[in-house]
Write a protein that holds these residues in place. Structure first.
Motif, PDB file in Angstrom:
ATOM      1  N   ILE A   6      42.362  49.767  33.182  1.00  0.00           N
ATOM      2  CA  ILE A   6      40.586  49.882  33.817  1.00  0.00           C
ATOM      3  C   ILE A   6      40.759  49.106  34.939  1.00  0.00           C
ATOM      4  O   ILE A   6      40.904  47.933  33.970  1.00  0.00           O
ATOM      5  CB  ILE A   6      40.227  50.131  32.001  1.00  0.00           C
ATOM      6  N   GLN A   7      40.460  48.985  36.014  1.00  0.00           N
ATOM      7  CA  GLN A   7      40.679  47.916  36.705  1.00  0.00           C
ATOM      8  C   GLN A   7      39.339  47.837  36.715  1.00  0.00           C
ATOM      9  O   GLN A   7      38.284  48.901  37.563  1.00  0.00           O
ATOM     10  CB  GLN A   7      41.328  48.878  37.920  1.00  0.00           C
ATOM     11  N   MET A   8      38.705  46.611  37.110  1.00  0.00           N
ATOM     12  CA  MET A   8      37.469  46.191  37.313  1.00  0.00           C
ATOM     13  C   MET A   8      37.260  44.923  38.964  1.00  0.00           C
ATOM     14  O   MET A   8      38.340  43.823  38.520  1.00  0.00           O
ATOM     15  CB  MET A   8      36.731  45.662  36.093  1.00  0.00           C
ATOM     16  N   VAL A   9      36.837  44.429  39.154  1.00  0.00           N
ATOM     17  CA  VAL A   9      35.928  43.336  40.085  1.00  0.00           C
ATOM     18  C   VAL A   9      34.796  43.128  39.682  1.00  0.00           C
ATOM     19  O   VAL A   9      33.974  43.705  39.071  1.00  0.00           O
ATOM     20  CB  VAL A   9      36.728  43.186  41.665  1.00  0.00           C
ATOM     21  N   SER A  65      42.034  45.489  32.717  1.00  0.00           N
ATOM     22  CA  SER A  65      42.298  44.342  33.897  1.00  0.00           C
ATOM     23  C   SER A  65      40.689  43.792  34.625  1.00  0.00           C
ATOM     24  O   SER A  65      40.540  44.571  35.715  1.00  0.00           O
ATOM     25  CB  SER A  65      43.889  45.284  35.219  1.00  0.00           C
ATOM     26  N   ILE A  66      40.704  42.858  34.946  1.00  0.00           N
ATOM     27  CA  ILE A  66      39.632  42.119  36.199  1.00  0.00           C
ATOM     28  C   ILE A  66      39.982  41.093  36.837  1.00  0.00           C
ATOM     29  O   ILE A  66      40.450  40.088  37.142  1.00  0.00           O
ATOM     30  CB  ILE A  66      38.446  41.837  35.062  1.00  0.00           C
ATOM     31  N   TYR A  67      39.712  41.663  38.435  1.00  0.00           N
ATOM     32  CA  TYR A  67      39.888  40.956  39.124  1.00  0.00           C
ATOM     33  C   TYR A  67      38.539  39.707  39.897  1.00  0.00           C
ATOM     34  O   TYR A  67      37.603  40.569  39.926  1.00  0.00           O
ATOM     35  CB  TYR A  67      40.522  41.752  40.783  1.00  0.00           C
ATOM     36  N   GLY A  68      39.006  38.682  40.013  1.00  0.00           N
ATOM     37  CA  GLY A  68      37.480  37.832  40.415  1.00  0.00           C
ATOM     38  C   GLY A  68      37.430  38.235  41.940  1.00  0.00           C
ATOM     39  O   GLY A  68      38.294  37.316  42.821  1.00  0.00           O
ATOM     40  N   VAL A  69      37.280  39.267  42.785  1.00  0.00           N
ATOM     41  CA  VAL A  69      36.622  38.529  44.323  1.00  0.00           C
ATOM     42  C   VAL A  69      35.495  37.037  44.677  1.00  0.00           C
ATOM     43  O   VAL A  69      35.887  36.656  45.539  1.00  0.00           O
ATOM     44  CB  VAL A  69      36.881  39.900  44.653  1.00  0.00           C
ATOM     45  N   ASN A  70      34.116  37.021  44.443  1.00  0.00           N
ATOM     46  CA  ASN A  70      33.127  36.843  44.430  1.00  0.00           C
ATOM     47  C   ASN A  70      33.041  35.846  43.396  1.00  0.00           C
ATOM     48  O   ASN A  70      33.252  36.003  42.581  1.00  0.00           O
ATOM     49  CB  ASN A  70      31.825  37.655  44.939  1.00  0.00           C
ATOM     50  N   GLY A  71      32.317  34.361  43.457  1.00  0.00           N
ATOM     51  CA  GLY A  71      31.889  33.627  42.701  1.00  0.00           C
ATOM     52  C   GLY A  71      33.341  32.406  42.271  1.00  0.00           C
ATOM     53  O   GLY A  71      34.205  33.324  42.209  1.00  0.00           O
ATOM     54  N   GLU A  72      32.856  31.080  41.443  1.00  0.00           N
ATOM     55  CA  GLU A  72      33.991  31.013  41.238  1.00  0.00           C
ATOM     56  C   GLU A  72      34.479  31.185  40.072  1.00  0.00           C
ATOM     57  O   GLU A  72      35.880  30.799  39.533  1.00  0.00           O
ATOM     58  CB  GLU A  72      33.531  29.490  41.670  1.00  0.00           C
ATOM     59  N   SER A  73      33.462  31.385  39.024  1.00  0.00           N
ATOM     60  CA  SER A  73      34.088  31.422  37.545  1.00  0.00           C
ATOM     61  C   SER A  73      33.229  32.867  37.036  1.00  0.00           C
ATOM     62  O   SER A  73      31.738  32.053  37.343  1.00  0.00           O
ATOM     63  CB  SER A  73      34.151  30.393  36.686  1.00  0.00           C
ATOM     64  N   HIS A  74      33.212  33.436  36.128  1.00  0.00           N
ATOM     65  CA  HIS A  74      32.446  34.494  35.092  1.00  0.00           C
ATOM     66  C   HIS A  74      32.917  34.296  34.024  1.00  0.00           C
ATOM     67  O   HIS A  74      33.531  35.305  33.508  1.00  0.00           O
ATOM     68  CB  HIS A  74      32.479  36.098  36.138  1.00  0.00           C
ATOM     69  N   GLY A 116      36.118  35.694  27.900  1.00  0.00           N
ATOM     70  CA  GLY A 116      37.021  35.324  28.302  1.00  0.00           C
ATOM     71  C   GLY A 116      36.212  34.421  29.608  1.00  0.00           C
ATOM     72  O   GLY A 116      35.647  34.537  29.535  1.00  0.00           O
ATOM     73  N   GLU A 117      37.607  34.388  31.026  1.00  0.00           N
ATOM     74  CA  GLU A 117      37.194  34.034  32.016  1.00  0.00           C
ATOM     75  C   GLU A 117      37.714  34.729  32.759  1.00  0.00           C
ATOM     76  O   GLU A 117      38.642  35.045  32.704  1.00  0.00           O
ATOM     77  CB  GLU A 117      36.954  32.357  32.011  1.00  0.00           C
ATOM     78  N   VAL A 118      36.758  35.188  34.095  1.00  0.00           N
ATOM     79  CA  VAL A 118      37.320  35.804  35.573  1.00  0.00           C
ATOM     80  C   VAL A 118      36.815  34.574  36.598  1.00  0.00           C
ATOM     81  O   VAL A 118      36.098  34.208  36.935  1.00  0.00           O
ATOM     82  CB  VAL A 118      36.652  37.291  35.789  1.00  0.00           C
ATOM     83  N   LYS A 119      38.147  34.308  37.451  1.00  0.00           N
ATOM     84  CA  LYS A 119      38.093  33.226  38.591  1.00  0.00           C
ATOM     85  C   LYS A 119      38.493  33.619  39.613  1.00  0.00           C
ATOM     86  O   LYS A 119      38.882  34.750  40.275  1.00  0.00           O
ATOM     87  CB  LYS A 119      38.947  32.269  38.162  1.00  0.00           C
ATOM     88  N   LYS A 120      38.428  33.181  40.664  1.00  0.00           N
ATOM     89  CA  LYS A 120      37.958  34.005  41.318  1.00  0.00           C
ATOM     90  C   LYS A 120      39.007  34.089  42.273  1.00  0.00           C
ATOM     91  O   LYS A 120      40.058  32.522  41.932  1.00  0.00           O
ATOM     92  CB  LYS A 120      37.503  33.048  43.124  1.00  0.00           C
ATOM     93  N   THR A 132      42.467  39.173  35.286  1.00  0.00           N
ATOM     94  CA  THR A 132      41.766  38.388  33.799  1.00  0.00           C
ATOM     95  C   THR A 132      42.947  39.718  32.952  1.00  0.00           C
ATOM     96  O   THR A 132      41.673  40.833  33.661  1.00  0.00           O
ATOM     97  CB  THR A 132      40.570  37.969  33.520  1.00  0.00           C
ATOM     98  N   ILE A 133      43.094  39.466  32.125  1.00  0.00           N
ATOM     99  CA  ILE A 133      43.521  40.649  31.097  1.00  0.00           C
ATOM    100  C   ILE A 133      42.799  40.653  30.034  1.00  0.00           C
ATOM    101  O   ILE A 133      43.228  39.519  29.226  1.00  0.00           O
ATOM    102  CB  ILE A 133      44.536  41.032  31.365  1.00  0.00           C
ATOM    103  N   VAL A 134      42.509  42.182  29.578  1.00  0.00           N
ATOM    104  CA  VAL A 134      42.086  42.180  27.963  1.00  0.00           C
ATOM    105  C   VAL A 134      42.948  43.315  27.247  1.00  0.00           C
ATOM    106  O   VAL A 134      42.563  44.147  28.184  1.00  0.00           O
ATOM    107  CB  VAL A 134      41.023  41.396  27.688  1.00  0.00           C
ATOM    108  N   HIS A 135      43.223  42.800  26.140  1.00  0.00           N
ATOM    109  CA  HIS A 135      43.768  44.553  25.161  1.00  0.00           C
ATOM    110  C   HIS A 135      42.576  44.904  24.153  1.00  0.00           C
ATOM    111  O   HIS A 135      42.287  44.047  23.654  1.00  0.00           O
ATOM    112  CB  HIS A 135      45.557  44.736  24.808  1.00  0.00           C
TER     113      HIS A 135
END
Length: 148
Positions: free
Chosen positions: A47-50, A85-94, A105-109, A113-116
């Motif tokens: 699953i792709q997220m942004v 699978s989460i891709y950081g497009v906006n914001g420095e850190s989530h 976890g943490e998503v960075k610009k 970031t992948i979690v199973h």
């Protein structure tokens, strides 16, 4: 006595031929079909997220923004193996957590970031960004994983 042995051997040959014919018929009827076994794990779905951002300016010149997971809601089947699978497009850190699944976890610009996980229990699980938890912090940045 040897006559009895010959009859039994003929019966054995006949039974072997019948068994081979039955087996070949079953194999012929199931040709091209995938038959899962207990040894094979179910395939994993990706699953792709942004991480996205909405930004605007009010009439008085104030900049307002809100962050979100996109898509905001994902539907998953109970028992399904997931690669999120989460891709950081906006914001420095989530930094995030998924309530009820013990996942954080943490998503960075500019990073992926992948979690199973395996969705073992039905329910709605929130994915919450800890940085953007409410309106005062450009949120709430909450997504939903719905397991049916």
């Amino acid at each position: 006595m040897s006559q009895v042995w010959i009859i039994k051997r003929k019966h054995l040959y006949l039974a072997a031929v019948v068994l081979l014919l039955l087996l070949s018929g079953v194999l012929y009827m199931n040709r091209g079909k995938i038959v899962p076994t207990l040894a094979e794990p179910a395939p994993e779905r990706t699953i792709q997220m942004v991480v996205g951002e909405f930004k605007s300016t009010t009439k008085d010149g104030k900049t307002i923004e809100a962050y979100r997971w996109d898509p905001g809601t994902v539907f998953i089947e109970k028992g399904e193996r997931i690669k999120l699978s989460i891709y950081g497009v906006n914001g420095e850190s989530h930094p995030f957590l998924i309530e009820g699944l013990n996942i954080s976890g943490e998503v960075k610009k500019g990073k992926e970031t992948i979690v199973h996980f395996t969705a073992d229990q039905e329910g709605t699980y929130r994915i919450i960004c800890m940085t953007h938890a409410d309106i005062a912090h450009s949120g709430p940045m909450i997504g939903y994983l719905v397991v049916d």
